[in-house]
Enzyme design. Structure first.
Site, PDB file in Angstrom:
ATOM      1  N   LYS A   1       6.401  42.863  22.052  1.00 47.50           N
ATOM      2  CA  LYS A   1       7.845  42.649  21.917  1.00 47.50           C
ATOM      3  C   LYS A   1       8.213  41.565  22.922  1.00 47.50           C
ATOM      4  O   LYS A   1       8.349  41.818  24.106  1.00 47.50           O
ATOM      5  CB  LYS A   1       8.588  43.954  22.236  1.00 47.50           C
ATOM      6  CG  LYS A   1       9.912  44.140  21.514  1.00 47.50           C
ATOM      7  CD  LYS A   1      10.963  43.087  21.824  1.00 47.50           C
ATOM      8  CE  LYS A   1      11.669  43.332  23.130  1.00 47.50           C
ATOM      9  NZ  LYS A   1      12.544  42.187  23.513  1.00 47.50           N
TER      10      LYS A   1
ATOM     11  N   GLU B   1       4.824  44.750  36.061  1.00 46.89           N
ATOM     12  CA  GLU B   1       4.921  43.557  36.919  1.00 46.89           C
ATOM     13  C   GLU B   1       6.399  43.204  36.973  1.00 46.89           C
ATOM     14  O   GLU B   1       6.972  42.741  35.986  1.00 46.89           O
ATOM     15  CB  GLU B   1       4.095  42.413  36.348  1.00 46.89           C
ATOM     16  CG  GLU B   1       2.620  42.660  36.507  1.00 46.89           C
ATOM     17  CD  GLU B   1       1.735  41.527  36.027  1.00 46.89           C
ATOM     18  OE1 GLU B   1       2.270  40.502  35.581  1.00 46.89           O
ATOM     19  OE2 GLU B   1       0.521  41.688  36.101  1.00 46.89           O
TER      20      GLU B   1
ATOM     21  N   CYS C   1       8.365  34.945  39.109  1.00 49.58           N
ATOM     22  CA  CYS C   1       8.350  36.197  39.889  1.00 49.58           C
ATOM     23  C   CYS C   1       7.784  35.972  41.286  1.00 49.58           C
ATOM     24  O   CYS C   1       8.190  36.620  42.236  1.00 49.58           O
ATOM     25  CB  CYS C   1       7.554  37.262  39.153  1.00 49.58           C
ATOM     26  SG  CYS C   1       5.884  36.737  38.770  1.00 49.58           S
TER      27      CYS C   1
ATOM     28  N   GLU D   1      17.198  39.348  43.779  1.00 51.67           N
ATOM     29  CA  GLU D   1      16.403  38.324  43.101  1.00 51.67           C
ATOM     30  C   GLU D   1      17.348  37.452  42.273  1.00 51.67           C
ATOM     31  O   GLU D   1      17.993  37.935  41.338  1.00 51.67           O
ATOM     32  CB  GLU D   1      15.372  38.993  42.177  1.00 51.67           C
ATOM     33  CG  GLU D   1      14.441  37.999  41.530  1.00 51.67           C
ATOM     34  CD  GLU D   1      13.494  38.644  40.526  1.00 51.67           C
ATOM     35  OE1 GLU D   1      13.956  39.475  39.724  1.00 51.67           O
ATOM     36  OE2 GLU D   1      12.302  38.288  40.529  1.00 51.67           O
TER      37      GLU D   1
HETATM   38  P1  NAD Z   1      14.099  42.033  31.535  1.00 49.64           P
HETATM   39  O1  NAD Z   1      13.612  43.236  32.260  1.00 49.64           O
HETATM   40  O2  NAD Z   1      15.548  41.902  31.278  1.00 49.64           O
HETATM   41  O3  NAD Z   1      13.417  41.929  30.106  1.00 49.64           O
HETATM   42  C1  NAD Z   1      12.013  41.902  29.952  1.00 49.64           C
HETATM   43  C2  NAD Z   1      11.653  42.462  28.584  1.00 49.64           C
HETATM   44  O4  NAD Z   1      12.017  43.834  28.545  1.00 49.64           O
HETATM   45  C3  NAD Z   1      12.379  41.797  27.414  1.00 49.64           C
HETATM   46  O5  NAD Z   1      11.467  41.645  26.347  1.00 49.64           O
HETATM   47  C4  NAD Z   1      13.455  42.801  27.069  1.00 49.64           C
HETATM   48  O6  NAD Z   1      13.869  42.752  25.732  1.00 49.64           O
HETATM   49  C5  NAD Z   1      12.737  44.105  27.359  1.00 49.64           C
HETATM   50  N1  NAD Z   1      13.607  45.261  27.598  1.00 49.64           N
HETATM   51  C6  NAD Z   1      14.843  45.273  28.138  1.00 49.64           C
HETATM   52  N2  NAD Z   1      15.321  46.535  28.182  1.00 49.64           N
HETATM   53  C7  NAD Z   1      14.356  47.338  27.674  1.00 49.64           C
HETATM   54  C8  NAD Z   1      14.255  48.740  27.456  1.00 49.64           C
HETATM   55  N3  NAD Z   1      15.233  49.572  27.785  1.00 49.64           N
HETATM   56  N4  NAD Z   1      13.116  49.232  26.917  1.00 49.64           N
HETATM   57  C9  NAD Z   1      12.097  48.399  26.594  1.00 49.64           C
HETATM   58  N5  NAD Z   1      12.151  47.059  26.764  1.00 49.64           N
HETATM   59  C10 NAD Z   1      13.262  46.538  27.304  1.00 49.64           C
HETATM   60  O7  NAD Z   1      13.521  40.787  32.335  1.00 49.64           O
HETATM   61  P2  NAD Z   1      13.842  39.243  32.087  1.00 49.64           P
HETATM   62  O8  NAD Z   1      15.223  38.966  32.577  1.00 49.64           O
HETATM   63  O9  NAD Z   1      13.451  38.887  30.697  1.00 49.64           O
HETATM   64  O10 NAD Z   1      12.768  38.555  33.052  1.00 49.64           O
HETATM   65  C11 NAD Z   1      12.979  38.267  34.391  1.00 49.64           C
HETATM   66  C12 NAD Z   1      12.352  39.314  35.284  1.00 49.64           C
HETATM   67  O11 NAD Z   1      10.936  39.394  35.064  1.00 49.64           O
HETATM   68  C13 NAD Z   1      12.484  39.001  36.764  1.00 49.64           C
HETATM   69  O12 NAD Z   1      12.881  40.148  37.466  1.00 49.64           O
HETATM   70  C14 NAD Z   1      11.087  38.577  37.174  1.00 49.64           C
HETATM   71  O13 NAD Z   1      10.774  38.714  38.542  1.00 49.64           O
HETATM   72  C15 NAD Z   1      10.255  39.441  36.316  1.00 49.64           C
HETATM   73  N6  NAD Z   1       8.893  38.915  36.218  1.00 49.64           N
HETATM   74  C16 NAD Z   1       7.897  39.531  36.924  1.00 49.64           C
HETATM   75  C17 NAD Z   1       6.598  39.022  36.890  1.00 49.64           C
HETATM   76  C18 NAD Z   1       5.485  39.671  37.682  1.00 49.64           C
HETATM   77  O14 NAD Z   1       4.341  39.343  37.415  1.00 49.64           O
HETATM   78  N7  NAD Z   1       5.759  40.527  38.640  1.00 49.64           N
HETATM   79  C19 NAD Z   1       6.330  37.892  36.122  1.00 49.64           C
HETATM   80  C20 NAD Z   1       7.382  37.281  35.432  1.00 49.64           C
HETATM   81  C21 NAD Z   1       8.660  37.808  35.479  1.00 49.64           C
END
Ligand code: NAD
Length: 503
Positions: free
Chosen positions: A191, A266, A300, A397
């Site tokens: 997804k 992550e 991240c 963040e």
């Molecule tokens: P997000 O958590 O808003 O969304 C990530 C994914 O989760 C999307 O596909 C979204 O549709 C899905 N999602 C949202 N709510 C959900 C739910 N209730 N159940 C299941 N899936 C759900 O994150 P974002 O804004 O897309 O990405 C940015 C974040 O990702 C930042 O916090 C960043 O630090 C983190 N990130 C972490 C790493 C790492 O390796 N630690 C790498 C890249 C990004």
């Protein structure tokens, strides 16, 4: 014609299929619309133009994709590892062959600059090669012996898994999760993030054209609260590999509780780069700037807190401010661009709100601190100085090209500031004192630390965070531990005594 105009033309050609047919789901080897027929738009943050309509998957689409992944699991998981390796290497080659298409599409869908995205496909292919090479030995375990028993451990793929990814560098990140899952023998329902759906569809098409059997990798687009949620709750999905925000991780943990889902998270970061006055300051300036202003700061592991020893604070931050002011912000397909537009107006609004917050809380804006232009989601590379660690801009963040610089006095002070956040993903340390580096790295709360270096990745090393930054590690063999179950079988070596009961 300028290189930019030429690139825009090429990108438009590459995306023509998506424009005409939409970004459909991909289930059991077929491109399919959402069962409901619903669609949503994906827009380019360059100018808010609609790039394509996207299938808006929901529960029934996830159910179909899970059924396809479950159906494909028996054959894929039993296929000899060497054969899986052969197919996954072909996938890597096919990714490389379409590297430009992947890069251009990713730039337009996410706003990330071509100078970084041109390597996205290459890194994605490297992920496939690295994990493919481990497929033949993924099942291997160890033998442990007692005088009477011989124990043999082995690993088995856990089952169909769900992979949920965010919108920053989506192609590379997806391969980082999907390649080891496939190499381990799992089948996948992916997804992708709703803000950046395009390259996930390219990936599954490329993989199948290279020989990945139908149903082994399935993609359902849609929003987190419906498609994502259903995936985390589905009883036939045995594990969820999630990359995204920490608070989404909490939600997923709760959603997966009923089916006892194994999770790998992550999550977010607020990573310090700590600069002592004995460091190689020229290199430290470049590394600090690179780690926050590359990839739009939507990274991240970005070094979003700059901790500088008091004695060099003014000089060092002035140098970083100079770099920030010189950075070229522009169209992501312009080869000169360093910072492109942020992913989406919603995210831009969030980032801009921190400029206001920083002013209110008394930080100084030494560079940037404003939106650029009135079209697209462009913000200036920003540096806040005179900041303290209790400020919102030091704790939360921001996920943009925004750096918060905080002075420290000595090692203890640096450590306490560095560790005083909820996150613990990465830390960067600049000092030429080896003993100090040892003391600091022993006490920094971070899953990954780099001394006198920027984020130089090596795939065999563990990747992941502590505290609110994650659960579990990727890379090396750690990915396989997540996607596989370890089992033990015990055989008798001699006829050991079995107690007789009831006689
Ligand atoms: P997000 O958590 O808003 O969304 C990530 C994914 O989760 C999307 O596909 C979204 O549709 C899905 N999602 C949202 N709510 C959900 C739910 N209730 N159940 C299941 N899936 C759900 O994150 P974002 O804004 O897309 O990405 C940015 C974040 O990702 C930042 O916090 C960043 O630090 C983190 N990130 C972490 C790493 C790492 O390796 N630690 C790498 C890249 C990004």
């Amino acid at each position: 014609m300028s290189v930019l105009d030429e690139n825009i033309g090429k990108a438009s050609d590459y995306m023509a299929g998506f424009r005409e047919k939409g970004v459909l789901n991909h289930i059991g080897g077929e491109s399919v619309p959402a069962v409901s027929g619903a669609m949503f738009e994906t827009v380019s943050p360059v100018d808010m133009s609609v790039l394509a309509q996207v299938a808006k998957g929901a529960e029934e689409d996830i159910d179909r994709a899970v059924a396809a992944a479950k159906g494909a699991f028996a054959d894929w998981s039993k296929m000899p590892g060497a054969e899986r390796r052969r197919i996954l290497i072909k996938v890597a080659e096919a990714i490389e062959a379409r590297a430009e298409e992947i890069a251009f599409t990713e730039c337009m869908d996410t706003g990330q600059a071509l100078r970084f995205m041109s390597k996205a496909a290459i890194r994605g292919a490297a992920n496939f090669r690295f994990f493919a090479d481990q497929a033949p030995s993924a099942e291997d375990g160890q033998v442990t012996r007692t005088p009477t028993q011989m124990n043999t451990t082995s690993r088995r793929p856990i089952g169909p898994v769900g992979v949920i990814t965010p919108w920053n560098t989506p192609f590379m990140l997806s391969t980082w999760k999907i390649a080891p899952a496939l190499a381990a023998g799992c089948t996948v329902v992916h997804k992708p993030a709703e803000f950046s759906p395009m390259t996930a569809k390219l990936l599954v098409e490329i993989a199948e054209s290279a020989g990945l059997p139908k149903g082994v990798l399935n993609v359902v687009n849609g929003f987190g609260e419906d498609a994502g949620k259903r995936l985390t709750e589905h009883p036939d999905i045995k594990a969820i590999a999630f990359v995204g925000e920490s608070r989404t991780g909490s939600l997923i943990m709760a959603q997966g509780a009923k089916t006892l889902k194994r999770v790998h998270f992550e999550l977010g970061g607020k990573n310090p780069v700590i600069v002592f006055d004995d460091a190689d300051l020229d290199r430290a300036v470049d590394a600090a700037a690179f780690m926050i202003y590359s990839l739009n700061g939507e990274r991240c592991t970005s070094s979003s807190r700059l901790l500088v020893q008091e004695s060099i604070y003014d000089d060092f931050t002035a140098r970083v401010a100079e770099v920030a002011k010189r950075i070229k912000v522009g169209h992501p397909l312009d080869p000169e661009t360093v910072v492109g537009p942020l992913i989406h107006p919603e995210h831009e609004e969030k980032v801009l709100s921190y400029f206001e917050k920083a002013r209110e809380e008394g930080a100084t804006i030494a560079a940037g601190g404003e939106k650029i232009g009135d079209q697209g989601c462009f913000v200036a590379p920003t540096l806040f100085t005179a900041a303290t660690n209790d400020m919102t801009v030091a704790q939360e963040e921001i996920f943009g090209p925004v750096l918060t610089a905080i002075p420290f006095t000595d090692e203890d002070d640096a450590l306490s500031i560095a560790n005083d956040v909820q996150y613990g993903l990465a830390a960067y340390l600049w000092t030429n004192d080896l003993n100090r580096a040892m003391r600091m790295t022993d006490n920094l709360q971070a899953g990954m630390m780099w001394v006198n270096s920027e984020n130089v990745r090596h795939l065999p090393t563990p990747f992941g965070g502590v505290k609110a930054s994650g659960i579990g590690r990727d890379g090396g063999d750690w990915s396989f531990d997540f996607y596989m179950e370890t089992v033990n079988v015990s055989f008798p070596r001699a006829s050991h005594k079995i107690p007789k009961l009831g006689g």
